[in-house]
Structures are given as structure tokens and as C-alpha cells.
Design a protein around this motif. Structure first.
Motif, short mmCIF file in Angstrom:
data_model
loop_
_atom_site.label_atom_id
_atom_site.label_comp_id
_atom_site.label_asym_id
_atom_site.label_seq_id
_atom_site.Cartn_x
_atom_site.Cartn_y
_atom_site.Cartn_z
N ASP A 293 78.28 20.15 32.50
CA ASP A 293 77.84 19.20 32.90
C ASP A 293 76.67 18.86 32.62
OD1 ASP A 293 78.23 16.84 33.68
OD2 ASP A 293 77.91 17.81 35.86
N THR A 294 75.71 20.07 32.87
CA THR A 294 73.88 19.78 32.99
C THR A 294 73.34 19.53 31.79
OG1 THR A 294 73.93 21.36 34.91
CG2 THR A 294 72.47 21.40 33.77
N LEU A 295 73.85 20.68 30.80
CA LEU A 295 73.56 20.27 29.15
C LEU A 295 74.10 19.26 29.08
CD1 LEU A 295 72.52 21.70 27.08
CD2 LEU A 295 74.76 22.26 26.25
N ILE A 296 75.56 18.44 28.91
CA ILE A 296 75.47 17.34 28.38
C ILE A 296 74.68 16.06 28.95
CG2 ILE A 296 77.54 15.29 28.41
CD1 ILE A 296 79.22 18.05 27.38
N MET B 187 72.33 13.14 27.87
CA MET B 187 72.98 11.96 27.89
C MET B 187 71.40 11.04 28.66
SD MET B 187 76.40 11.16 29.06
CE MET B 187 76.04 12.60 30.41
N ASP B 188 70.17 11.88 29.57
CA ASP B 188 69.68 11.44 30.25
C ASP B 188 68.45 11.06 29.16
OD1 ASP B 188 71.28 11.34 32.50
OD2 ASP B 188 69.73 12.78 33.72
N LEU B 189 68.08 12.09 28.42
CA LEU B 189 67.12 12.15 27.34
C LEU B 189 66.95 11.11 26.49
CD1 LEU B 189 64.96 13.81 25.94
CD2 LEU B 189 66.55 14.70 25.09
N LEU B 190 67.90 10.60 26.03
CA LEU B 190 68.85 9.86 24.80
C LEU B 190 68.61 8.60 25.73
CD1 LEU B 190 72.01 11.22 22.95
CD2 LEU B 190 69.39 11.06 22.22
N MET B 191 68.96 8.36 27.03
CA MET B 191 68.85 7.00 27.46
C MET B 191 67.60 6.48 27.82
SD MET B 191 72.33 7.26 29.48
CE MET B 191 71.98 5.58 31.21
#
Length: 293
Positions: free
Chosen positions: A121-124, A128-132
Motif C-alpha cells: 500500500d505504501t509503495l503504490i 500514485m501521489d507522485l504521478l498526481m
């Protein structure tokens, strides 16, 4: 069936569904439209424009006539109707495939993050935060411009799908976290169900509603983004028709020939509005709290 019945009782949803159905039918039947009108989306009609007026269409309302039902383009005289319906095919295909890619990636990764938790969960979640956090439009322009020889339609599908999946994944992750703690999952686990069975048979089927709503809302966003990129010159390239490309070509002519500017703009507006209204209606139909008591 319950969802369809509830949608049929809402006038706005029924109207939006009819508009979407007509657009899809027009996109599928684009060759038939070209055959009926006797025009090709790439065929020049020099006789339909007046060189003495700088290439403006002959006749009123952008050259609308029995031969050209929505008029012709200035200078080259290409038929607007056939280019619009072929543009609908291009826009809808790109939007549907890009949405399918983003839903597939977002559902898979969001489901894993929400159900497994921990370091997964942390990795994904950080991905997601990085791409957003990226300015998506700027990166899309840079990535597409860096591959001038590639098929722009496939490239648009890949880029739109890649930048769209985190939004799907965020919603699926939250729903999966709730479902993973549900009593039916705990009961299946006690009965000896494997982790794979829990994911595919218990959690995933209950995500159908939220995923359907997200997909319905993602399609108009992809249509608008594709049109915007084509308007900027980094999307679909001529001679392949595109609404954004047509609007960009019509900008210098909007004062002298407003019909050429308004027609692709109206189709783009109607498509985005219809899908957004339909997405809202699907969300309301799937929400038990919106049922009349």
C-alpha cells in the motif's frame, strides 16, 4: 436491471444516453455517412470555395448545401460533416481505450494496495501521489513531442491511460480497504478461502459500481484532453480528422465563417456534457442513499 430502470426514469440521464448513443452510432457509421453524402474526409472541393474571397465557402452558413450538409472548410473545401463524424470515431476510440487502460491499471494496483496494505500500500500510494503531483498536460505535450514518428493515436492512448490510472486507483484503494474489513470477507477467510479467491471472488465484484462510475466520468475527460492536445498541435495529426484539430484550424476564420468554428465545438461540448451527465446519473443510480423512500 435496477440501474437501467432508474436511469430510464431520469429525463436528463435518458437524454444524455440518447446523445451518447447517437454519437457512437455516427462514429461507427462514418463510412456510411461519407457514402451517403458522396464526400471523403480528406477530399478537397475547390469548387465549394471562392478564391476571390480568400477561400471562404460559397453560399451562406459556411457553404451548407445539398452536397455539404454542414458546409465546407475554408480554402480547401473539405466536407465538414464527414470530418466531424470521422473525428468522433477518432476521439471516442482514443477516449475508450485510454479509459480502459487507466481502469485496468488503477483497479489492479488500487485493489492490491487496499486489500494487502503494508509496504504494498505504501509503495503504490507513493507512486500514485507522485504521478498526481506532476503537471500532467505539460508532461503529455513533452512525451508526445519527443516521439514525432510514432502513431499519435496509440501514443495518446498510452499517455492518457498512464496519467489517468492514479485517479482510478485512489478510489479503488479506498473502497478495497473498506471491503477487506467486511464481514463477508472475514467469513470467507474463516472458511479457508485463499487470498486470490478473496480478491477475485469477494472484493473485486463489489467494486464494479465505483469502477463503472469512474470509467463513465473518465471518458469525457479523455475526449476533452485529446481535443486540447490536438488543438495545440501535438495530438492527432492531419489528414486524420480530430475535433480539436478542426477547432484550431477554425480559429483564424471564426469572424468570417463562424459555422466552421461552431460545429466541431458544439459536438465536443455535447459529447463531454452528455458523458458527464450520464456519469452523474450512474453514480446516483448505484448509490442506495439516493433511492426514493
Amino acid at each position: 436491471m435496477t440501474v437501467l430502470r432508474r436511469l430510464s426514469t431520469q429525463r436528463s440521464a435518458a437524454l444524455a444516453l440518447a446523445v451518447v448513443a447517437l454519437l457512437v452510432l455516427a462514429a461507427i457509421a462514418a463510412p456510411v455517412v461519407g457514402w451517403l453524402t458522396g464526400n471523403s474526409p480528406t477530399e478537397f472541393h475547390g469548387e465549394a470555395v471562392d478564391p476571390a474571397l480568400g477561400g471562404l465557402p460559397r453560399g451562406a452558413a459556411g457553404g451548407i448545401s445539398a452536397e455539404h450538409w454542414l458546409g465546407v472548410e475554408p480554402v480547401n473545401g473539405r466536407d465538414v460533416l464527414t470530418r466531424v463524424v470521422y473525428g468522433a470515431r477518432v476521439s471516442l476510440l482514443i477516449a475508450v481505450f485510454a479509459t480502459a487502460l487507466s481502469v485496468l491499471l488503477g483497479t489492479t494496483l488500487g485493489l492490491l494496495a487496499g486489500f494487502l496494505g503494508g509496504w504494498v500500500d505504501t509503495l503504490i500510494g507513493r507512486l500514485m501521489d507522485l504521478l498526481m503531483s506532476f503537471p500532467g498536460l505539460i508532461f503529455m505535450i513533452a512525451l508526445i513531442s519527443a516521439a514525432p514518428g510514432a502513431d499519435r493515436r496509440l501514443l495518446l492512448v498510452a499517455v492518457l491511460g498512464f496519467f489517468g490510472w492514479p485517479y482510478v486507483g485512489r478510489i479503488v484503494r479506498g473502497q478495497a480497504m473498506v471491503l477487506a474489513r467486511g464481514e463477508f470477507v472475514a467469513a470467507a477467510r474463516v472458511l479457508g478461502a485463499s487470498r486470490r479467491a478473496l480478491l477475485l471472488r469477494e472484493v473485486l465484484p463489489n467494486l464494479t459500481g465505483p469502477v463503472l462510475v469512474v470509467a463513465t466520468m473518465s471518458i469525457p475527460a479523455c475526449v476533452a484532453t485529446e481535443a486540447g492536445l490536438s488543438f495545440l498541435g501535438v495530438g492527432v495529426q492531419p489528414p486524420t480528422p480530430s475535433w480539436g484539430q478542426m477547432i484550431a484550424a477554425a480559429v483564424p476564420w471564426y469572424a468570417a465563417d463562424p459555422v466552421y468554428f461552431l460545429i466541431p465545438g458544439a459536438f465536443l461540448f455535447a459529447t463531454v456534457l452528455a458523458f458527464n451527465v450520464l456519469g452523474d446519473a450512474v453514480r446516483d443510480a448505484l448509490d442506495p442513499r439516493s433511492q426514493r423512500r
